[in-house]
Every structure is written in C-alpha cells, then in structure tokens.
Design a protein around this motif. Structure first.
Motif, PDB file in Angstrom:
ATOM      1  N   ARG A  49       0.822  -1.215   0.000  1.00  0.00           N
ATOM      2  CA  ARG A  49       0.000   0.000   0.000  1.00  0.00           C
ATOM      3  C   ARG A  49       0.858   1.267   0.000  1.00  0.00           C
ATOM      4  O   ARG A  49       2.022   1.253   0.383  1.00  0.00           O
ATOM      5  N   ILE A  50       0.245   2.362  -0.385  1.00  0.00           N
ATOM      6  CA  ILE A  50       0.848   3.694  -0.336  1.00  0.00           C
ATOM      7  C   ILE A  50       0.067   4.498   0.688  1.00  0.00           C
ATOM      8  O   ILE A  50      -1.165   4.549   0.627  1.00  0.00           O
ATOM      9  N   THR A  80       5.752   1.465   9.614  1.00  0.00           N
ATOM     10  CA  THR A  80       4.851   1.237   8.477  1.00  0.00           C
ATOM     11  C   THR A  80       5.578   0.593   7.303  1.00  0.00           C
ATOM     12  O   THR A  80       5.029  -0.307   6.663  1.00  0.00           O
ATOM     13  N   LEU A  81       6.804   1.007   7.043  1.00  0.00           N
ATOM     14  CA  LEU A  81       7.531   0.394   5.936  1.00  0.00           C
ATOM     15  C   LEU A  81       7.848  -1.067   6.243  1.00  0.00           C
ATOM     16  O   LEU A  81       7.828  -1.909   5.345  1.00  0.00           O
ATOM     17  N   SER A  82       8.100  -1.384   7.507  1.00  0.00           N
ATOM     18  CA  SER A  82       8.358  -2.784   7.876  1.00  0.00           C
ATOM     19  C   SER A  82       7.118  -3.652   7.698  1.00  0.00           C
ATOM     20  O   SER A  82       7.229  -4.877   7.601  1.00  0.00           O
ATOM     21  N   LYS A  83       5.945  -3.038   7.637  1.00  0.00           N
ATOM     22  CA  LYS A  83       4.694  -3.769   7.411  1.00  0.00           C
ATOM     23  C   LYS A  83       4.356  -3.889   5.923  1.00  0.00           C
ATOM     24  O   LYS A  83       3.297  -4.388   5.562  1.00  0.00           O
ATOM     25  N   GLY A  84       5.256  -3.408   5.072  1.00  0.00           N
ATOM     26  CA  GLY A  84       5.079  -3.588   3.636  1.00  0.00           C
ATOM     27  C   GLY A  84       4.607  -2.391   2.861  1.00  0.00           C
ATOM     28  O   GLY A  84       4.362  -2.490   1.647  1.00  0.00           O
ATOM     29  N   VAL A  85       4.458  -1.224   3.509  1.00  0.00           N
ATOM     30  CA  VAL A  85       4.088   0.001   2.787  1.00  0.00           C
ATOM     31  C   VAL A  85       5.174   0.280   1.749  1.00  0.00           C
ATOM     32  O   VAL A  85       6.372   0.189   2.050  1.00  0.00           O
ATOM     33  N   ILE A  86       4.772   0.593   0.520  1.00  0.00           N
ATOM     34  CA  ILE A  86       5.740   0.748  -0.570  1.00  0.00           C
ATOM     35  C   ILE A  86       6.089   2.201  -0.901  1.00  0.00           C
ATOM     36  O   ILE A  86       7.020   2.452  -1.657  1.00  0.00           O
ATOM     37  N   TYR A 105      14.352   0.503   2.982  1.00  0.00           N
ATOM     38  CA  TYR A 105      13.179  -0.255   2.537  1.00  0.00           C
ATOM     39  C   TYR A 105      12.850  -0.043   1.056  1.00  0.00           C
ATOM     40  O   TYR A 105      11.918  -0.657   0.544  1.00  0.00           O
ATOM     41  N   ARG A 106      13.600   0.846   0.396  1.00  0.00           N
ATOM     42  CA  ARG A 106      13.367   1.164  -1.014  1.00  0.00           C
ATOM     43  C   ARG A 106      11.902   1.529  -1.259  1.00  0.00           C
ATOM     44  O   ARG A 106      11.229   0.998  -2.124  1.00  0.00           O
ATOM     45  N   ALA A 107      11.445   2.468  -0.436  1.00  0.00           N
ATOM     46  CA  ALA A 107      10.052   2.936  -0.486  1.00  0.00           C
ATOM     47  C   ALA A 107      10.082   4.450  -0.634  1.00  0.00           C
ATOM     48  O   ALA A 107      10.296   5.158   0.349  1.00  0.00           O
ATOM     49  N   PRO A 108       9.897   4.978  -1.828  1.00  0.00           N
ATOM     50  CA  PRO A 108      10.070   6.412  -2.061  1.00  0.00           C
ATOM     51  C   PRO A 108       9.079   7.291  -1.297  1.00  0.00           C
ATOM     52  O   PRO A 108       7.995   6.849  -0.919  1.00  0.00           O
ATOM     53  N   TYR A 109       9.521   8.523  -1.099  1.00  0.00           N
ATOM     54  CA  TYR A 109       8.671   9.563  -0.511  1.00  0.00           C
ATOM     55  C   TYR A 109       8.244  10.483  -1.647  1.00  0.00           C
ATOM     56  O   TYR A 109       9.084  11.014  -2.386  1.00  0.00           O
TER      57      TYR A 109
END
Length: 165
Positions: A49-50, A80-86, A105-109
C-alpha cells in the motif's frame, strides 16, 4: 503509474498516479501500533500500500483533501515500511533518519502539491473508512484516485529533490 514501478522513478520526477491510497496521519499511526500490540494483528493490510499523509474534510459528502506535513510521521516510518508500505505521500522535507529508512526499505517519498486541496479532490473517484471511524477526520480512509499529481521527493536510492528550488 502502477505501484510496482515506483523504484524506477528518480528524485525530482513528476508523474500522475491512478490507484488506491491509504489516508492516515498521527492519531491513526498511533492507534495501529496500539491495535497490533493488543491483538497481534493489523486492523487492515498495509503490504503493498501507499500511505497519503492527509486529513480530509467533507463538503456536501465530497471529500476535500490535501497533504499534511510528513516530518510528524517520521517516528512511525520504519514501523509502516516494515509492514510492507511501498511509498508515502505528504508535503515538506523528511528527517535525515527518515531518508535512511526510505533507502533501507526502497520505499520512495512522494509529495503532492499543497495549497490546492480542491484540485486534488477532483482526482478522487471514491473513498471509504477502513479503520478507526471514531477518529473522525483522523480515521483511516482508502481513496481511489485517477491522475493524482505527484513528485518524487526522495527516490528508492535515498536521492532527494529540494522542493524549494
């Protein structure tokens, strides 16, 4: 833009997103953690999710929404990123620690244009409360958007875009 393609984008790159977003801010973040600590479960799936940091208001049953300051959510980012937020969406800069977490986590802002909630609201196709209705505007909402304007502020590699240029 599909969620799976987010790490192909570079800092400073604008794009339009169509899909679903989870809308939540401070109170909802705290409540998710409390809920998981008490039950061992999340109140909704976060994987893939985002999160859009925003607090909606309503006018004639129409949701009016704009980004809120993201730095306040930095203390919840690793959770949140550890829970899979992308990816996360908001406005303003993130702390140096948040930049490192984004890179890890390679999850952009992503940033949404601030000061134009009426325009952003036109991009919402539908919405529903998905958790913590008792929080009112701070409940967790799922919104479906089309051609929602965004800019990559911090890419998956931790490169940043100075919004004040």
């Amino acid at each position: 833009m599909r969620e799976i393609d987010l790490c192909m984008l570079k800092a400073g790159e604008p794009f339009y997103y169509s899909g679903t977003l989870i809308v939540m801010r401070d109170a909802a973040h705290k409540k998710i953690i409390e809920f998981e600590n008490q039950t061992g479960n999340l109140p909704l799936p976060l994987n893939g999710r985002i999160i859009f940091y925003a607090g909606p208001t309503f006018s004639n049953e129409k949701m009016v929404i704009g980004p809120t300051t993201s730095r306040r959510m930095d203390k919840f980012l690793e959770y949140t990123l550890s829970k899979g937020v992308i990816a996360t969406i908001g406005k303003g800069e993130r702390t140096p620690k948040a930049v490192e977490i984004i890179k890890k986590y390679r999850a952009p802002y992503l940033v949404a244009p601030s000061g134009c909630a009426a325009y952003l609201s036109e991009k919402i196709l539908g919405w529903k409360i998905v958790a913590f209705e008792e929080l009112g505007p701070e409940a967790i909402y799922e919104i479906t958007v089309e051609d929602f304007p965004l800019i990559v502020a911090i890419d998956c590699n931790g490169n940043t875009f100075n919004q004040n240029r």
